[in-house]
Scaffold this active site. Structure first.
Site, PDB file in Angstrom:
ATOM      1  N   SER A   1       0.879  -1.134  -0.116  1.00  0.00           N
ATOM      2  CA  SER A   1      -0.081  -0.058  -0.023  1.00  0.00           C
ATOM      3  C   SER A   1       0.891   1.160  -0.054  1.00  0.00           C
ATOM      4  CB  SER A   1      -0.762   0.020   1.201  1.00  0.00           C
ATOM      5  OG  SER A   1      -1.693   1.229   1.297  1.00  0.00           O
TER       6      SER A   1
ATOM      7  N   TYR B   1      -1.911  -0.527  10.274  1.00  0.00           N
ATOM      8  CA  TYR B   1      -1.915  -0.935   8.866  1.00  0.00           C
ATOM      9  C   TYR B   1      -0.890  -0.337   8.234  1.00  0.00           C
ATOM     10  CZ  TYR B   1      -3.740  -1.276   4.057  1.00  0.00           C
ATOM     11  OH  TYR B   1      -4.117  -1.569   2.792  1.00  0.00           O
TER      12      TYR B   1
ATOM     13  N   LYS C   1       2.295  -2.714   6.419  1.00  0.00           N
ATOM     14  CA  LYS C   1       2.431  -2.631   4.912  1.00  0.00           C
ATOM     15  C   LYS C   1       4.257  -2.085   4.890  1.00  0.00           C
ATOM     16  CE  LYS C   1      -1.458  -3.897   3.359  1.00  0.00           C
ATOM     17  NZ  LYS C   1      -1.489  -5.203   2.592  1.00  0.00           N
TER      18      LYS C   1
HETATM   19  P1  NDP Z   1     -11.064  -6.639   0.510  1.00  0.00           P
HETATM   20  O1  NDP Z   1     -11.410  -6.496   2.065  1.00  0.00           O
HETATM   21  O2  NDP Z   1     -12.165  -6.315  -0.700  1.00  0.00           O
HETATM   22  O3  NDP Z   1     -10.586  -7.878   0.172  1.00  0.00           O
HETATM   23  C1  NDP Z   1      -9.766  -8.630   1.104  1.00  0.00           C
HETATM   24  C2  NDP Z   1      -9.739 -10.301   0.774  1.00  0.00           C
HETATM   25  O4  NDP Z   1      -8.886 -10.729   1.549  1.00  0.00           O
HETATM   26  C3  NDP Z   1     -10.977 -10.660   1.064  1.00  0.00           C
HETATM   27  O5  NDP Z   1     -11.384 -11.669   0.177  1.00  0.00           O
HETATM   28  C4  NDP Z   1     -10.914 -11.477   2.584  1.00  0.00           C
HETATM   29  O6  NDP Z   1     -11.643 -12.481   3.049  1.00  0.00           O
HETATM   30  C5  NDP Z   1      -9.597 -11.685   2.329  1.00  0.00           C
HETATM   31  N1  NDP Z   1      -8.861 -11.979   3.909  1.00  0.00           N
HETATM   32  C6  NDP Z   1      -8.731 -11.277   4.726  1.00  0.00           C
HETATM   33  N2  NDP Z   1      -8.394 -11.635   5.800  1.00  0.00           N
HETATM   34  C7  NDP Z   1      -8.194 -13.223   5.378  1.00  0.00           C
HETATM   35  C8  NDP Z   1      -7.798 -14.034   6.144  1.00  0.00           C
HETATM   36  N3  NDP Z   1      -7.476 -13.968   7.242  1.00  0.00           N
HETATM   37  N4  NDP Z   1      -7.765 -15.385   5.835  1.00  0.00           N
HETATM   38  C9  NDP Z   1      -7.883 -15.550   4.504  1.00  0.00           C
HETATM   39  N5  NDP Z   1      -8.367 -14.429   3.432  1.00  0.00           N
HETATM   40  C10 NDP Z   1      -8.530 -13.287   4.055  1.00  0.00           C
HETATM   41  O7  NDP Z   1      -9.744  -5.871   0.141  1.00  0.00           O
HETATM   42  P2  NDP Z   1      -8.996  -5.080  -0.994  1.00  0.00           P
HETATM   43  O8  NDP Z   1      -9.341  -6.098  -2.205  1.00  0.00           O
HETATM   44  O9  NDP Z   1      -9.196  -3.716  -0.960  1.00  0.00           O
HETATM   45  O10 NDP Z   1      -7.396  -5.290  -0.541  1.00  0.00           O
HETATM   46  C11 NDP Z   1      -6.842  -6.365  -1.132  1.00  0.00           C
HETATM   47  C12 NDP Z   1      -5.183  -6.049  -0.802  1.00  0.00           C
HETATM   48  O11 NDP Z   1      -5.042  -4.656  -0.939  1.00  0.00           O
HETATM   49  C13 NDP Z   1      -4.956  -6.020   0.938  1.00  0.00           C
HETATM   50  O12 NDP Z   1      -3.815  -6.420   1.240  1.00  0.00           O
HETATM   51  C14 NDP Z   1      -5.141  -4.235   1.042  1.00  0.00           C
HETATM   52  O13 NDP Z   1      -4.299  -4.259   2.038  1.00  0.00           O
HETATM   53  C15 NDP Z   1      -4.247  -3.859  -0.282  1.00  0.00           C
HETATM   54  N6  NDP Z   1      -4.837  -2.363  -0.478  1.00  0.00           N
HETATM   55  C16 NDP Z   1      -6.260  -2.012  -0.432  1.00  0.00           C
HETATM   56  C17 NDP Z   1      -6.311  -0.834  -0.697  1.00  0.00           C
HETATM   57  C18 NDP Z   1      -7.821  -0.264  -0.766  1.00  0.00           C
HETATM   58  O14 NDP Z   1      -7.947   0.974  -0.644  1.00  0.00           O
HETATM   59  N7  NDP Z   1      -8.900  -1.186  -0.988  1.00  0.00           N
HETATM   60  C19 NDP Z   1      -5.352   0.125  -0.983  1.00  0.00           C
HETATM   61  C20 NDP Z   1      -3.881  -0.290  -0.652  1.00  0.00           C
HETATM   62  C21 NDP Z   1      -3.671  -1.497  -0.686  1.00  0.00           C
HETATM   63  P3  NDP Z   1     -12.853 -11.995   3.913  1.00  0.00           P
HETATM   64  O15 NDP Z   1     -13.686 -11.348   3.542  1.00  0.00           O
HETATM   65  O16 NDP Z   1     -13.538 -13.471   4.360  1.00  0.00           O
HETATM   66  O17 NDP Z   1     -12.077 -11.479   5.226  1.00  0.00           O
END
Ligand code: NDP
Length: 244
Positions: free
Chosen positions: A136, A149, A153
């Site tokens: 991020s 967070y 990261k």
């Molecule tokens: P979402 O919350 O939309 O999706 C995250 C996914 O990760 C979900 O499917 C979630 O499953 C899964 N996940 C979370 N915790 C676990 C766990 N313990 N075990 C297995 N699966 C897990 O997030 P984003 O798509 O936005 O984020 C994806 C990545 O991008 C992350 O690493 C985030 O930090 C990074 N990011 C996001 C930004 C944003 O603004 N959206 C900006 C910069 C980076 P479940 O729903 O079951 O928890």
């Protein structure tokens, strides 16, 4: 620039929603065999319904032993996207031990562990591979209420560099993407309020948040041979936020 992954096997974590789900589907479109790992079973079911070739693995990645068990028979993987992440926002003075541990378990420890599992196989096969960690912009700039967070990261960026250093000799490249806000479920937690969103977009030279596709395209590039000499970078997808 056409990217194809025909004959490649890819694993994407956090593939149930948001960036991870879109990445898994894009990899399939590019010809890869995809294993999708996430925690919520219903998300995996709908993903497989949408794309029946995807192999689902349901596990809570914050659990080290459960992860080892779930991925024991995952088979050879050429491309890994460590995307699963969580964001629990709170003022610094209110952070609890549980929130700290949960965030580090998912955002850092699980990325390390899944990469170990996958990279051991890559090393043994001698065919190299490519790993992308989804980091991020918050790895490199302080954001209010994001202390844990940001710390996870920041740790992930350094993990990316050390992995690049240690795995490079086996022709395994490791890079990260560092997006600005993307309006996924996670993005909405922090940035749905238009007034608050403006405090961020006003610091982004392009004046807008990133789209899921912006992140997916950079992940595909870093996974592919088009970036064959790129190793250990943390690639901003931030409209210039980190440059300003
Ligand atoms: P979402 O919350 O939309 O999706 C995250 C996914 O990760 C979900 O499917 C979630 O499953 C899964 N996940 C979370 N915790 C676990 C766990 N313990 N075990 C297995 N699966 C897990 O997030 P984003 O798509 O936005 O984020 C994806 C990545 O991008 C992350 O690493 C985030 O930090 C990074 N990011 C996001 C930004 C944003 O603004 N959206 C900006 C910069 C980076 P479940 O729903 O079951 O928890």
């Amino acid at each position: 620039m056409e990217i194809t992954f025909t004959g490649k096997r890819a694993l994407v974590t956090g593939a149930g929603k948001g960036i991870g789900r879109a990445t898994a589907l894009a990899l399939v479109r590019c010809g890869a065999d995809v294993t999708a790992v996430t925690r919520t079973k219903a998300d995996l079911e709908s993903l497989v319904q949408e794309c029946p070739s995807i192999k689902p693995v349901c596990v809570d990645l914050s659990d080290w032993d459960a992860t080892a068990k779930a991925l024991k028979d995952v088979g050879p993987i050429d491309l890994l996207v460590n995307n699963a992440g969580c964001a629990k926002l709170q003022p610094f003075l209110e952070i609890t031990q549980d929130q700290f541990d949960m965030s580090f378990n998912v955002n850092v420890k699980a990325a390390l562990h899944v990469a170990q599992i996958v990279a051991r196989g890559m090393k043994a096969r001698g065919a190299g591979g490519s790993i992308v960690n989804v980091s991020s912009q918050a790895a490199q700039r302080a954001v209010k209420d994001h202390a844990v967070y940001c710390a996870t990261k920041g740790a992930l960026d350094m993990l990316t560099r050390v992995m690049a250093l240690e795995l490079g000799p086996y022709q395994i490249r490791v890079n990260s993407v560092n997006p600005t806000v993307v309006m996924t479920d996670m993005g909405k937690i922090g940035w749905s309020d238009p007034e608050k969103a403006k405090t961020m977009t006003s610091r982004i030279p392009l004046g807008k948040f990133a789209e899921v596709e912006d992140v997916v395209n950079s992940i595909l590039f870093l996974l592919s041979d088009k970036s064959a000499m790129t190793n250990g970078v943390t690639l901003p997808i931030d409209g210039g936020f980190l440059a300003s």
